[in-house]
Design an enzyme around this catalytic site. Structure first.
Site, PDB file in Angstrom:
ATOM      1  N   LYS A   1     -12.840  12.841   2.649  1.00  0.00           N
ATOM      2  CA  LYS A   1     -13.979  12.256   3.373  1.00  0.00           C
ATOM      3  C   LYS A   1     -14.436  10.980   2.670  1.00  0.00           C
ATOM      4  O   LYS A   1     -15.625  10.783   2.391  1.00  0.00           O
ATOM      5  CB  LYS A   1     -15.136  13.253   3.499  1.00  0.00           C
ATOM      6  CG  LYS A   1     -14.832  14.393   4.464  1.00  0.00           C
ATOM      7  CD  LYS A   1     -16.013  15.348   4.541  1.00  0.00           C
ATOM      8  CE  LYS A   1     -15.874  16.333   5.668  1.00  0.00           C
ATOM      9  NZ  LYS A   1     -16.122  15.797   6.995  1.00  0.00           N
ATOM     10  N   HIS A   2     -13.476  10.161   2.332  1.00  0.00           N
ATOM     11  CA  HIS A   2     -13.764   8.861   1.733  1.00  0.00           C
ATOM     12  C   HIS A   2     -12.548   7.952   1.900  1.00  0.00           C
ATOM     13  O   HIS A   2     -11.474   8.408   2.295  1.00  0.00           O
ATOM     14  CB  HIS A   2     -14.146   9.000   0.252  1.00  0.00           C
ATOM     15  CG  HIS A   2     -13.115   9.659  -0.599  1.00  0.00           C
ATOM     16  ND1 HIS A   2     -13.261  10.934  -1.126  1.00  0.00           N
ATOM     17  CD2 HIS A   2     -11.889   9.244  -1.000  1.00  0.00           C
ATOM     18  CE1 HIS A   2     -12.188  11.247  -1.816  1.00  0.00           C
ATOM     19  NE2 HIS A   2     -11.333  10.247  -1.756  1.00  0.00           N
ATOM     20  N   ALA A   3     -12.740   6.684   1.581  1.00  0.00           N
ATOM     21  CA  ALA A   3     -11.634   5.716   1.505  1.00  0.00           C
ATOM     22  C   ALA A   3     -11.716   5.081   0.125  1.00  0.00           C
ATOM     23  O   ALA A   3     -12.658   5.328  -0.645  1.00  0.00           O
ATOM     24  CB  ALA A   3     -11.771   4.663   2.595  1.00  0.00           C
TER      25      ALA A   3
END
Ligand code: T46
Length: 137
Positions: free
Chosen positions: A48-50
């Site tokens: 749930k991130h980049a």
């Protein structure tokens, strides 16, 4: 999407199978960091991130899990369930990891040392950055 599956050559003989990973050869970057994930809860999501600049190559050494990849325009799911496949994830790609089997072991190779400031954890911020980057990658 700046992601792809890499199929590693496997050295198979009567004793079993061996896969060799080499930076700037079958891994498309110089390897600076290796980490691994095990005992992942089967009902919980990770990621749930980049990442702003990080490139990674993920190998599912045992079991299986699903990567949901998103470049701000396209969202696709990839199931990883084989130790002779690597998932390359380029920079600025949102990832969510789910559906871990109980026995899943993920090994991750990265082109940079760990840096919390390099994470983009807010999806709207990620969308803004990826829209500004259209045509730049
Ligand atoms: C990705 C998936 C597959 C470190 O201290 N060093 C490290 O190299 C990493 C990756 C993490 N950490 C610490 C930071 C957090 O306190 O370990 C904890 C969990 O890390 P994170 O929330 O980033 O873990 P995941 O599983 O959500 O995501 C990680 C990678 O960040 C991500 O890029 O693709 O594994």
């Amino acid at each position: 999407m700046n992601c792809r599956i890499i199929n590693f050559g496997v050295h198979v003989d009567s004793r079993g199978s061996l896969v060799s990973l080499e930076g700037n050869k079958n891994i498309p970057f110089e390897i600076k960091r290796v980490y691994y994930i095990y005992d992942a809860k089967t009902d919980m999501e990770r990621g749930k991130h980049a990442h702003r600049e990080l490139e990674q190559l993920i190998v599912c050494l045992n079991g299986s899990c699903v990567f949901v990849l998103d470049d701000g325009k396209v969202r696709e799911s990839v199931e990883l369930d084989s130790p002779n496949l690597g998932l390359y994830i380029g920079k600025n790609t949102w990832r969510e990891i789910r559906d871990f089997s109980k026995d899943c072991i993920l090994m991750v190779l990265a082109n940079k040392y760990y840096d919390e400031n390099e994470y983009i954890r807010d999806y709207n911020e990620f969308l803004g950055i990826s829209l500004n980057n259209v045509g730049v990658q």
